[in-house]
Structure formats: structure tokens, C-alpha cells
Design a protein around this motif. Structure first.
Motif, PDB file in Angstrom:
ATOM      1  N   TYR A 127       0.865  -1.176   0.000  1.00  0.00           N
ATOM      2  CA  TYR A 127       0.000   0.000   0.000  1.00  0.00           C
ATOM      3  C   TYR A 127       0.906   1.232   0.000  1.00  0.00           C
ATOM      4  O   TYR A 127       1.769   1.362   0.863  1.00  0.00           O
ATOM      5  CB  TYR A 127      -0.910   0.014   1.225  1.00  0.00           C
ATOM      6  N   ASN A 158      -2.630   5.594   0.388  1.00  0.00           N
ATOM      7  CA  ASN A 158      -2.649   4.174   0.743  1.00  0.00           C
ATOM      8  C   ASN A 158      -3.184   3.301  -0.398  1.00  0.00           C
ATOM      9  O   ASN A 158      -3.831   2.288  -0.173  1.00  0.00           O
ATOM     10  CB  ASN A 158      -3.429   3.946   2.026  1.00  0.00           C
ATOM     11  N   SER A 159      -2.890   3.690  -1.634  1.00  0.00           N
ATOM     12  CA  SER A 159      -3.349   2.955  -2.822  1.00  0.00           C
ATOM     13  C   SER A 159      -2.654   1.601  -2.915  1.00  0.00           C
ATOM     14  O   SER A 159      -1.446   1.502  -2.690  1.00  0.00           O
ATOM     15  CB  SER A 159      -3.028   3.740  -4.095  1.00  0.00           C
ATOM     16  N   PRO A 160      -3.403   0.528  -3.272  1.00  0.00           N
ATOM     17  CA  PRO A 160      -2.778  -0.779  -3.463  1.00  0.00           C
ATOM     18  C   PRO A 160      -1.946  -0.780  -4.749  1.00  0.00           C
ATOM     19  O   PRO A 160      -2.433  -0.412  -5.811  1.00  0.00           O
ATOM     20  CB  PRO A 160      -3.951  -1.744  -3.556  1.00  0.00           C
ATOM     21  N   GLY A 168      -8.458  -2.481  -5.010  1.00  0.00           N
ATOM     22  CA  GLY A 168      -8.182  -3.174  -3.759  1.00  0.00           C
ATOM     23  C   GLY A 168      -8.763  -4.568  -3.694  1.00  0.00           C
ATOM     24  O   GLY A 168      -8.166  -5.475  -3.133  1.00  0.00           O
ATOM     25  N   TRP A 194      -6.275  -6.759  -5.498  1.00  0.00           N
ATOM     26  CA  TRP A 194      -4.921  -6.740  -4.949  1.00  0.00           C
ATOM     27  C   TRP A 194      -4.674  -7.979  -4.089  1.00  0.00           C
ATOM     28  O   TRP A 194      -3.629  -8.601  -4.169  1.00  0.00           O
ATOM     29  CB  TRP A 194      -4.730  -5.456  -4.145  1.00  0.00           C
TER      30      TRP A 194
END
Length: 72
Positions: free
Chosen positions: A5, A11-13, A26, A29
Motif C-alpha cells: 500500500y 494508501n493505494s494498493p 483493492g 490486490w
């Protein structure tokens, strides 16, 4: 190569390849593992994941349709 992340980008995957980084929904992911081979062809709404002798698709179409529906 890795997945994490990105704390500096909301906090992007992220999935990191040898030559680049790619953001992933997400939901998908968690389904992709380090060591998988991933193919995303231009103009296709799915990712094909190869893991050993297995192959499966992660289809973006339902997610995009839901986003369109919720944006109206």
C-alpha cells in the motif's frame, strides 16, 4: 516483484514489476500473489493471472459499471 500500500499516495494498493508500478483495485490486490504472471491487453476489461498451472481472470467490467451507476 512486490505488492504494498503506497502510503504517500492515499494508501493505494500497488503491484510493483521489474520496470514499473501499477495501481490495482483493492478487491483484486488480495487475489494477486508475488510470483504470478499477469497479462492486461489494451482495450480489454480484465486481467489474466497465471499461477503455476492455473489461470484465472479478474474482470473490471462489473466494477466500472457500478462506478458509472453510482456517479449519476
Amino acid at each position: 516483484v512486490s505488492k504494498y500500500y503506497d502510503k504517500e499516495n492515499h494508501n493505494s494498493p500497488i503491484i510493483e514489476f521489474k520496470d514499473r508500478k501499477v495501481g490495482v483495485f483493492g478487491e483484486y490486490w488480495g487475489l494477486i500473489k508475488i510470483g504470478d504472471s499477469i497479462v492486461k491487453n489494451k482495450n480489454e476489461l480484465f486481467i489474466t493471472v497465471y499461477r503455476g498451472n492455473d489461470k484465472f481472470k479478474l474482470d473490471y467490467k462489473p466494477i466500472l459499471e457500478e462506478l458509472k451507476k453510482n456517479s449519476k
